[in-house]
Design a protein around this motif. Structure first.
Motif, PDB file in Angstrom:
ATOM      1  N   THR A 110      39.215  43.969  42.967  1.00 26.48           N
ATOM      2  CA  THR A 110      38.691  42.730  43.544  1.00 26.48           C
ATOM      3  C   THR A 110      37.549  42.164  42.708  1.00 26.48           C
ATOM      4  O   THR A 110      36.763  41.351  43.190  1.00 26.48           O
ATOM      5  CB  THR A 110      38.204  42.978  44.986  1.00 26.48           C
TER       6      THR A 110
ATOM      7  N   SER B 284      41.489  39.859  53.830  1.00 29.11           N
ATOM      8  CA  SER B 284      41.445  39.218  52.517  1.00 29.11           C
ATOM      9  C   SER B 284      40.042  38.776  52.142  1.00 29.11           C
ATOM     10  O   SER B 284      39.773  38.511  50.965  1.00 29.11           O
ATOM     11  CB  SER B 284      42.391  38.013  52.498  1.00 29.11           C
TER      12      SER B 284
ATOM     13  N   ASP C 290      37.876  38.090  48.267  1.00 27.57           N
ATOM     14  CA  ASP C 290      37.299  36.796  47.902  1.00 27.57           C
ATOM     15  C   ASP C 290      35.793  36.898  47.733  1.00 27.57           C
ATOM     16  O   ASP C 290      35.216  36.330  46.796  1.00 27.57           O
ATOM     17  CB  ASP C 290      37.634  35.755  48.973  1.00 27.57           C
TER      18      ASP C 290
ATOM     19  N   GLY D  16      49.922  39.634  51.905  1.00 26.36           N
ATOM     20  CA  GLY D  16      50.017  39.463  50.463  1.00 26.36           C
ATOM     21  C   GLY D  16      50.390  40.746  49.760  1.00 26.36           C
ATOM     22  O   GLY D  16      51.201  40.752  48.821  1.00 26.36           O
TER      23      GLY D  16
ATOM     24  N   ALA E 206      53.800  41.747  47.533  1.00 23.02           N
ATOM     25  CA  ALA E 206      53.698  42.246  46.164  1.00 23.02           C
ATOM     26  C   ALA E 206      54.437  43.563  45.964  1.00 23.02           C
ATOM     27  O   ALA E 206      54.888  43.859  44.849  1.00 23.02           O
ATOM     28  CB  ALA E 206      52.232  42.417  45.782  1.00 23.02           C
TER      29      ALA E 206
ATOM     30  N   THR F  36      47.557  26.743  44.203  1.00 19.83           N
ATOM     31  CA  THR F  36      47.102  27.330  42.932  1.00 19.83           C
ATOM     32  C   THR F  36      45.763  26.766  42.492  1.00 19.83           C
ATOM     33  O   THR F  36      45.092  27.355  41.637  1.00 19.83           O
ATOM     34  CB  THR F  36      48.142  27.078  41.833  1.00 19.83           C
TER      35      THR F  36
ATOM     36  N   PRO G 120      43.471  35.243  41.088  1.00 19.53           N
ATOM     37  CA  PRO G 120      44.233  36.448  41.443  1.00 19.53           C
ATOM     38  C   PRO G 120      43.483  37.709  41.043  1.00 19.53           C
ATOM     39  O   PRO G 120      42.461  37.659  40.361  1.00 19.53           O
ATOM     40  CB  PRO G 120      45.523  36.285  40.635  1.00 19.53           C
ATOM     41  N   ALA G 121      44.008  38.843  41.492  1.00 29.29           N
ATOM     42  CA  ALA G 121      43.397  40.128  41.148  1.00 29.29           C
ATOM     43  C   ALA G 121      43.321  40.279  39.633  1.00 29.29           C
ATOM     44  O   ALA G 121      44.276  39.981  38.919  1.00 29.29           O
ATOM     45  CB  ALA G 121      44.192  41.270  41.761  1.00 29.29           C
ATOM     46  N   GLN G 122      42.191  40.761  39.158  1.00 32.31           N
ATOM     47  CA  GLN G 122      41.967  40.923  37.726  1.00 32.31           C
ATOM     48  C   GLN G 122      42.248  42.348  37.253  1.00 32.31           C
ATOM     49  O   GLN G 122      42.073  42.656  36.072  1.00 32.31           O
ATOM     50  CB  GLN G 122      40.516  40.547  37.404  1.00 32.31           C
TER      51      GLN G 122
END
Length: 646
Positions: free
Chosen positions: A297, A434, A438, A527, A531, A604, A610-612
């Motif tokens: 995150t 979530s 964030d 989410g 995935a 978008t 998005p997750a790094q």
């Protein structure tokens, strides 16, 4: 005195001391009463409530000592009471804590989740569950678990693996060593967590002639152990030889109040600082060396630095899988680890050079040892991460931007509006869903204690009771002129888990600011499910469709009406402009206030980055559905990058 009376009197005379500051160790007791504690601890709290208010007791004319006062707090759910106590302890720097008492049976087993959360996060809380009769005059009693192979087991034994210390007090005199051990563990910075004293209901009410010394005022020194000289010298050599070092700041920085020391260390060395969820706020967001959250995150800035780092300096971190991206983040073949931690268990993780010490004491020693040897990172490295930080800030701005004031906001836009409103006084509390992702990536932390995200256990339902504990720790209970604004941020899934302590906030007239983000389901797990090939199964709050699935219209659940029915003032916001006004009004409110907003699904542009970095959630190795097959292919690609740091 009865055993219960003696325990309460003992607790009221226990103190911690660190850096010359003294705090009462157990400052209040939460309780829900039933058989098992109503006639013992409950009766003792009635008497303690009539004691003196200075916490010490006073001698009367005949030389006897009155019992010191023990404040009582009324909860609605046992798990929530532990969460409130944990929130209080964290905000108090682990120097002051609360006790929680329950009846036997379900009241006691409801403590388990809260106890696990406290122990995982190294936060002190004293649990006092009632227990079945020690003398066994009637066996079984109401709510007793019978275990055919052991007569000395009760449901309270569920608390053993989630407690740092556990004892069952089966005789009055056994309370003396048990209570002293309990205080030792609560005040131990390396070993603190949940401490359980199981109290059989007959023993609680039994009288005993206690030694006066048991009630002597005791001060428990919260240690700041210094590093070993040989370990310090090895640490200095490791830092001096590093070309691309990176600090990972964990919760230990905050627990040690080492933020200023960390800032001084980075001023001298210019080493960048990434933060875990518990460590976020170790440096302000605008400090030049702060590169944001790390791991799954985390920010792109911090994660790219982690991939190329040749020395990772962990300070007060446990290195969870979110921090290490499940063992895939630290890619440099030459990477080594140096861990400054107060526990040897954590200091040795990842085959690191250990520096076992208090975070502040260890950093001071490391700064001094490096000062005379002229170490500072290459200016090009500093320029590199400063530029990457600026680029990430542009992505944050894009996520926070709300161009249409009449539109329904996305979740990140909600955070952006809150970001424009808060100052360093505000405290944000979150734990699950979530929102932690964030917040870790995007939130601009302005003070050492503003960011309060419980991610060791990531327990849904933590936020509202924890906010009450934080408010109590910041002094809001006494109706101060300017209480610090405390925000509990929850999604609808979390809210439905545990809204009960709203009643407590109303009862105590605490200025809790509750922000409910309604997205009709478990957004975070939805989410994740998508995935990993789970196709968001069982994650939406919807009516059943014609085929029996949960894909029909959203359920007509009105959480705002529910919060209002529990006594909160509720402000509904339908648009960005409505929300801006509602948040400002809530921030200035003197009583418990809820802001309710339905969030828009992000696109978008308005969604968070998005997750790094990766996170390992195993995917079905064989499956017939295309979503799972595709997810397994991606899983195999990612897991190939995992390494063990040996």
């Amino acid at each position: 005195m009865t055993t219960a009376q003696a325990l309460v009197a003992f607790l009221a005379r226990q103190y911690t001391e660190r850096d010359g500051r003294r705090r009462r160790l157990i400052n209040a007791t939460w309780g829900i009463f039933g058989h098992g504690n109503v006639a013992g601890i409950g009766q003792a709290l009635v008497e303690a409530g009539n004691g003196t208010r200075n916490g010490l007791g006073t001698r009367t004319g005949d030389g006897t000592r009155t019992r010191p006062r023990m404040p009582y707090l009324q909860g609605r759910n046992e798990q929530a009471m532990v969460h409130a106590a944990v929130g209080y302890a964290r905000q108090s720097g682990r120097l002051s804590a609360h006790a929680v008492t329950t009846s036997i049976g379900p009241g006691a087993t409801n403590l388990v989740t809260g106890a696990a959360l406290a122990t995982i996060n190294h936060l002190p809380v004293l649990l006092l569950p009632g227990d079945t009769f020690a003398a066994r005059p009637a066996d079984p009693v109401l709510q007793q678990l019978e275990v055919p192979y052991a007569g000395d087991v009760s449901v309270n034994d569920c608390l053993r693996p989630v407690s740092r210390y556990f004892d069952r007090v089966t005789r009055p005199e056994a309370l003396i060593p048990a209570a002293l051990q309990a205080m030792r563990v609560l005040a131990d910075p390396a070993g603190t967590g949940a401490v359980t004293l199981a109290l059989p209901q007959d023993v609680q009410a039994e009288a005993y002639d206690w030694p006066e010394e048991f009630f002597a005022e005791r001060i428990w020194q919260v240690r700041r152990p210094a590093p070993d000289a040989a370990e310090l010298e090895a640490a200095v050599r490791a830092v001096r030889s590093a070309r691309r070092p990176l600090i990972v700041a964990g919760g230990g920085v905050r627990h040690s109040a080492a933020e200023e020391t960390l800032a001084a260390f980075t001023a001298a060395t210019r080493i960048p600082v990434a933060a875990t969820q518990a460590g976020k706020g170790a440096l302000r967001h605008d400090h030049p060396a702060d590169v944001g959250g790390i791991g799954h995150t985390g920010t792109a800035t911090a994660d790219e630095l982690a991939r190329t780092a040749d020395l990772v300096i962990g300070i007060g971190t446990r290195y969870t899988d979110f921090t290490t991206a499940s063992g895939t983040l630290f890619e440099n073949p030459a990477v080594r680890f140096l861990n400054l931690n107060i526990t040897g268990f954590d200091a040795h993780k990842l085959a690191a050079l250990p520096l076992v010490a208090d975070a502040r004491t260890g950093l001071e020693a490391l700064t001094t040892a490096l000062a005379g040897r002229g170490y500072r990172i290459d200016p090009a490295y500093e320029t590199e991460y400063a530029g990457a930080k600026d680029a990430w800030e542009e992505r944050v701005e894009a996520s926070f931007t709300t161009p249409d004031p009449t539109a329904r906001p996305t979740q990140t836009q909600v955070l952006g509006l809150l970001d424009t409103l808060v100052t360093e006084e505000d405290i944000l509390i979150n734990a699950a869903g979530s929102l932690p992702g964030d917040l870790h990536k995007l939130w601009r932390t302005r003070s050492r204690d503003q960011y309060h995200v419980e991610y060791g256990y990531s327990c849904m339902g933590y936020e509202i009771p924890a906010a009450i504990g934080v408010l109590l720790a910041t002094g809001a209970h006494g109706h101060p002129d300017r209480p610090r604004p405390v925000w509990a941020l929850v999604g609808d899934g979390t809210y439905l888990m545990n809204p009960t302590e709203i009643v407590t906030a109303v009862q105590e007239n605490l200025p809790l600011k509750l922000l409910i983000l309604q997205n009709h389901g478990y957004a975070s797990i939805g989410g994740l499910s998508e995935a990993v090939g789970g196709e968001r199964f069982g994650t939406a709050y919807r009516h059943r469709d014609a085929d029996g699935g949960l894909t029909g219209p959203p359920l007509p659940v009105d959480l705002a009406a529910n919060a209002a029915s529990l006594g909160m003032r509720v402000l509904r916001a339908d648009t960005v402009d409505d929300l801006r006004k509602a948040l400002a009004e809530a921030r200035g409110a003197q009583g418990p206030t809820c802001v309710y907003v339905e969030t828009e699904t992000p696109d978008t542009v308005s969604g968070p980055p998005p997750a790094q970095a990766w996170w390992d959630v195993p995917v079905a190795e064989t499956a017939s559905r295309p979503a799972a097959v595709k997810a397994r292919e991606e899983y195999d690609r990612q897991v190939a990058a995992r390494r063990r740091h040996l």
